[in-house]
Write a protein that holds these residues in place. Structure first.
Motif, short mmCIF file in Angstrom:
data_model
loop_
_atom_site.label_atom_id
_atom_site.label_comp_id
_atom_site.label_asym_id
_atom_site.label_seq_id
_atom_site.Cartn_x
_atom_site.Cartn_y
_atom_site.Cartn_z
N GLU A 234 42.91 -6.70 13.13
CA GLU A 234 41.60 -6.39 12.56
C GLU A 234 41.46 -4.88 12.44
OE1 GLU A 234 38.94 -8.14 11.11
OE2 GLU A 234 38.90 -6.02 10.63
N PRO A 235 41.40 -4.36 11.22
CA PRO A 235 41.28 -2.91 11.09
C PRO A 235 39.84 -2.42 11.17
CG PRO A 235 41.68 -3.93 8.94
CD PRO A 235 41.60 -5.05 9.93
N ALA A 236 38.95 -3.35 11.49
CA ALA A 236 37.53 -3.01 11.62
C ALA A 236 36.93 -2.55 10.29
CB ALA A 236 37.30 -1.96 12.73
N TYR A 237 37.40 -3.19 9.19
CA TYR A 237 36.84 -2.85 7.88
C TYR A 237 35.72 -3.79 7.39
CZ TYR A 237 41.26 -0.19 7.33
OH TYR A 237 42.32 0.65 7.49
N PRO A 238 35.41 -4.91 8.09
CA PRO A 238 34.36 -5.77 7.54
C PRO A 238 33.02 -5.04 7.38
CG PRO A 238 35.54 -6.94 9.25
CD PRO A 238 36.00 -5.52 9.29
N GLU A 239 32.25 -5.52 6.40
CA GLU A 239 30.88 -5.02 6.24
C GLU A 239 29.97 -6.20 6.52
OE1 GLU A 239 30.99 -3.02 2.22
OE2 GLU A 239 33.12 -3.20 2.74
N GLU A 240 29.06 -6.03 7.45
CA GLU A 240 28.21 -7.12 7.96
C GLU A 240 29.05 -8.34 8.32
OE1 GLU A 240 26.99 -6.21 4.50
OE2 GLU A 240 26.16 -4.44 5.49
N MET B 10 31.77 -9.35 6.98
CA MET B 10 32.43 -9.99 5.84
C MET B 10 33.58 -9.12 5.30
SD MET B 10 31.04 -12.87 5.43
CE MET B 10 30.32 -13.20 7.04
N PRO B 11 34.68 -9.77 4.90
CA PRO B 11 35.81 -9.03 4.32
C PRO B 11 35.55 -8.74 2.84
CG PRO B 11 36.37 -11.36 4.51
CD PRO B 11 34.96 -11.22 5.02
N LYS B 12 34.91 -7.63 2.58
CA LYS B 12 34.47 -7.34 1.20
C LYS B 12 35.55 -6.54 0.45
CE LYS B 12 29.65 -7.92 2.35
NZ LYS B 12 28.28 -7.41 2.28
N ALA B 13 35.11 -5.72 -0.52
CA ALA B 13 36.07 -5.08 -1.44
C ALA B 13 37.11 -4.23 -0.71
CB ALA B 13 35.30 -4.22 -2.43
N ARG B 14 36.68 -3.48 0.29
CA ARG B 14 37.62 -2.61 1.01
C ARG B 14 38.72 -3.43 1.71
NH1 ARG B 14 36.03 1.13 6.24
NH2 ARG B 14 37.89 2.40 6.19
N TYR B 15 38.27 -4.52 2.30
CA TYR B 15 39.18 -5.40 3.03
C TYR B 15 40.20 -6.02 2.08
CZ TYR B 15 39.77 -7.89 7.46
OH TYR B 15 40.22 -8.33 8.68
N ARG B 16 39.64 -6.48 0.94
CA ARG B 16 40.50 -7.12 -0.07
C ARG B 16 41.54 -6.11 -0.57
NH1 ARG B 16 36.58 -9.08 -3.02
NH2 ARG B 16 36.45 -7.41 -4.53
N ALA B 17 41.09 -4.90 -0.86
CA ALA B 17 41.99 -3.88 -1.42
C ALA B 17 43.11 -3.56 -0.43
CB ALA B 17 41.21 -2.62 -1.75
N ASN C 235 34.37 -5.08 15.30
CA ASN C 235 33.94 -5.34 13.92
C ASN C 235 34.77 -6.44 13.26
OD1 ASN C 235 32.63 -5.21 11.48
ND2 ASN C 235 33.48 -3.23 10.88
N ASN C 236 34.83 -7.60 13.92
CA ASN C 236 35.65 -8.71 13.41
C ASN C 236 34.90 -9.49 12.33
OD1 ASN C 236 35.89 -8.31 16.54
ND2 ASN C 236 37.91 -8.81 15.79
N ILE C 237 35.67 -10.34 11.64
CA ILE C 237 35.09 -11.20 10.60
C ILE C 237 34.33 -12.35 11.29
CG2 ILE C 237 35.66 -12.81 8.74
CD1 ILE C 237 38.04 -11.06 8.08
N LEU C 238 33.17 -12.69 10.75
CA LEU C 238 32.33 -13.74 11.35
C LEU C 238 32.55 -15.05 10.61
CD1 LEU C 238 29.10 -11.58 11.74
CD2 LEU C 238 31.01 -11.85 13.36
#
Ligand SMILES: Cc1cc2nc3c(=O)[nH]c(=O)nc-3n(C[C@H](O)[C@H](O)[C@H](O)COP(=O)(O)O)c2cc1C
Ligand code: SF4
Length: 688
Positions: free
Chosen positions: A37-43, A45-52, A82-85
């Motif tokens: 987990e790189p701690a990139y989720p936002e709220e 959720m694995p959003k655009a940054r995570y996907r990229a 900051n894990n994925i929920l």
């Protein structure tokens, strides 16, 4: 031989590039990234940054990405980093976008799901008490858990099944259950299970929860979804799970017929030190648990994955060729270079940016809020920083002064853009402060940061002039269009009220220019690696050493896992650690020194009588050249932040008489760290 045929031959013969069939799923080669987990989720959720981030690795040819790391199935498994929920339905759409994007490039996508048990904190998320199979606290997160009740177990088993169903709906190829240091194996280990009755005591009972989870998940997702277990097959702790226990657990998991792969861990992660042995840092042996994972594979016969400091392609290749693993995890190695597979295929292994094991990535997920690689500033910033540099519209002449990490990154990126690049360096060799760092044998790998850049620069015709202390005239004589000042800094030795002339700097000790004396006070105000490196040298030389910091904890800039090797060596050498005191002044007293101490907390005064005072107070920028060049430049040294962050060329022209653009990066601006210097260079030069 044409490149197409070369690639074909590499693909046909390299064990790493052979496809692997995992039930119905064909993985295109043997390289994967394990859950991290790189701690990139936002709220959550694995959003655009995570996907990229994952997409970049898919484009680079990776066969399998195990996404997340410790994605939470329940509300009382709040995100420790900051894990994925996974207990939220909205995660399905985000994970589907990620999986679709990676699948398009031929990469299989799985996710690690878990309940953290006691390995988290209660003061996050919903402020629910954490649960475990005992009341015993985990040292690393400091939460005292509630002893789990049967209604908790029923609820959490259902949460696992719900999470697995969501991931199936998102189109993932599989899931991995985390069972080392988390709730599942908190049941397994005698050290963390104090339960009576059906879930405690015998191994059968301690495995009951895991088997209920497996059954519930399988029932919910059917036979198709691939399910694996990542578990510690040897806790390496007195009274913990032994290799015999680990093998027995593996046999029982296999006997269920519900487990498709094992991902083998050796060790325990309840302390920073334990975690560092599981995910070894630089200076520790390579691939320390590979043979053990191979033994598990040989004895159990399930498809076997493993990762632990297999950071070079040769070791990974050996792991496959020798039949130790089915899939090799090169996780941090892909954070440093997401295009490893492509470079192997193209016969360009020498171009792979090496992971130097700095664990800056890992330490930052706790202390910095997001994982960054110490020397690849594009990692985690894929939405706006390139891993591959585009050519510039016009070739320009760029002069760089200073060949530390920032200057070298500027030279590399400028050369990749096709510019003519000249680098002045006052020392005889490149590396700046990294070379100083690498004087400690444990941190020698840091030279990979320098050596890789030097070879990339050599391949692109960058000119270096070493042992040249360039002044403004030397620079102007080159008729540059752009000048980048990367001259770094020098140790701050003017930090005391008085007695600055009586102290030496941490650099003096590390460089060997000053010999350690018998009784030494090291005042560490910077709290960084340099202070502790000097401390190790002093203590190893036999000095009776006190390390003093005005902070409330030791070396806060070094961070958790990086502290481990220092503390291991310093504790053995009987060093004294003093927090919350500040060195005020130093005076002579006979043949010795008298150090007067104060504190930021109160007006206390204390004294020490010693033979030597070493100060570590950061660096002051070497900025004379920059200020000499400034009036001659078109932009007077100004960086347009709007353009910098929009990815546009710098166009400030505030001095019509100027003849070149001038920029300053790294510690030549202010004392920071290696990553900051490299990021300064990349984000500026990629648009020059
Ligand atoms: C930033 C980061 C976060 C990690 N988080 C997890 C995690 O949540 N779960 C897990 O099982 N392993 C986690 N790991 C460990 C990796 O899966 C892997 O075991 C470790 O990095 C060693 O492999 P490597 O030497 O190839 O990097 C993490 C690693 C990193 C670098
Ligand atoms: S920070 Fe260090 S350990 Fe982490 S990926 Fe980068 S080089 Fe490897």
């Amino acid at each position: 031989m044409d490149p197409g045929r070369g690639e074909f031959l590499v693909a046909a013969t390299d064990p790493l590039l052979q496809p692997y069939r995992l039930r119905h799923l064909t993985l295109r080669n043997r390289l994967m990234t394990t859950a991290h987990e790189p701690a990139y989720p936002e709220e959550g959720m694995p959003k655009a940054r995570y996907r990229a981030y994952h997409l970049e690795r898919a484009k680079g040819g990776l066969a399998l990405t195990m996404t997340a790391g410790s994605a939470a199935v329940s509300r009382d498994s709040p995100p420790a980093f900051n894990n994925i929920l996974l207990y939220k339905d909205e995660v399905v759409g985000w994970m589907k976008d990620l999986a679709d994007a990676c699948h398009e490039h031929g990469t299989a996508v799985m996710i690690q799901i878990t309940h953290l048990g006691r390995r988290t904190r209660w003061d996050r998320g919903f402020w629910l008490p954490v649960v475990s199979a005992s009341h015993r606290k985990e040292a690393a997160h400091r939460a005292y858990p509630k002893k789990i009740e049967e209604w908790d177990i029923r609820r959490i088993v259902t949460d696992y099944a719900d999470a697995a169903e969501r991931m199936q709906a998102a189109g993932l190829d599989g899931i991995e259950l985390e069972a080392y240091g988390h709730l599942m194996d908190q049941f397994w280990s005698p050290l963390t299970n104090d339960l009576d009755g059906p879930y405690g005591g015998t191994l059968d009972n301690r495995l009951r929860f895991a088997l209920e989870v497996l059954s519930a998940v399988r029932r919910r997702v059917g036979p198709e979804l691939i399910i694996g277990v990542r578990f510690s097959a040897d806790e390496l702790l007195p009274g913990g799970l032994t290799p015999a226990d680990g093998l027995e657990i593996a046999r029982r998991l296999k006997a269920t017929g519900m487990v498709d792969f094992l991902n083998v861990i050796r060790g325990h992660i309840d302390t920073d030190a334990g975690l560092t042995d599981v995910i070894p840092i630089q200076g520790m042996p390579s691939a320390p648990h590979l043979d053990f994972a191979g033994e598990v594979r040989a004895k159990i016969g399930l498809p076997t994955f493993h990762a632990a400091r297999i950071q070079d392609v040769a070791t990974a290749r050996h792991a496959i060729a020798a039949g130790k693993l089915d899939m090799v995890g090169m996780t941090r190695a892909h954070m440093t270079d997401p295009h490893i597979v492509r470079k192997i295929r193209e016969g360009r292994e020498q171009d792979i940016r090496p992971c130097v094991g700095a664990n800056y990535c890992l330490d930052r997920i706790y202390q910095g809020g997001a994982a960054y690689c110490i020397h690849n500033a594009a990692t985690g910033r894929e939405l706006f920083m390139p891993h591959e540099i585009a050519p510039a519209p016009r070739r320009r002449k760029i002069v760089i002064v200073g060949a530390g990490p920032g200057g070298l990154e500027a030279a590399r990126v400028a050369a990749e853009r096709g510019h003519e690049v000249l680098v002045f360096e006052a020392a005889a060799e490149a590396g700046g402060q990294v070379r100083l760092t690498a004087r400690s044998s444990r941190r020698r790998e840091m030279m990979g940061i320098v050596d890789w850049r030097m070879s990339q620069c050599a391949a692109r015709g960058v000119t270096f002039r070493f042992e040249t202390y360039a002044d403004a005239e030397d620079v102007i004589a080159e008729a540059p269009e752009v000048v980048i000042v990367a001259t770094g800094g020098l140790p701050q030795v003017e930090a005391l009220e008085s007695g600055n002339d009586l102290v030496v700097s941490s650099w003096d000790i590390i460089s060997g220019s000053t010999a350690p004396r018998s009784e030494v006070l090291l005042f560490d105000d910077a709290g960084d690696h340099v202070g502790l490196q000097a401390a190790e040298i002093l203590a190893a030389a036999g000095a009776r050493l006190e390390i003093m910091t005005p902070e409330r904890s030791l070396a806060p800039e070094v961070m958790n896992m990086n502290l481990v090797p220092y503390l291991r060596s310093l504790q053995k050498l009987d060093v004294t650690f003093t927090v919350t005191y500040r060195l005020a002044r130093v005076t002579r007293e006979g043949g010795r020194l008298l150090a007067t101490l104060g504190s930021d907390y109160d007006s206390v005064r204390a004294e020490r009588r010693i033979d030597q005072v070493v100060v570590n107070c950061g660096t002051v920028p070497s900025e004379e050249l920059y200020f000499a060049l400034k009036p001659l430049s078109v932009n007077l040294g100004e960086v347009a932040h709007d353009q910098l962050f929009a990815g546009l060329p710098q166009t400030v022209r505030s001095n019509p008489r100027g003849t070149f653009q001038l920029f300053r990066i790294g510690d030549a601006v202010s004392c920071r760290n290696t990553h900051a210097a490299i990021y300064d260079a990349l984000r500026l030069v990629k648009d020059l």
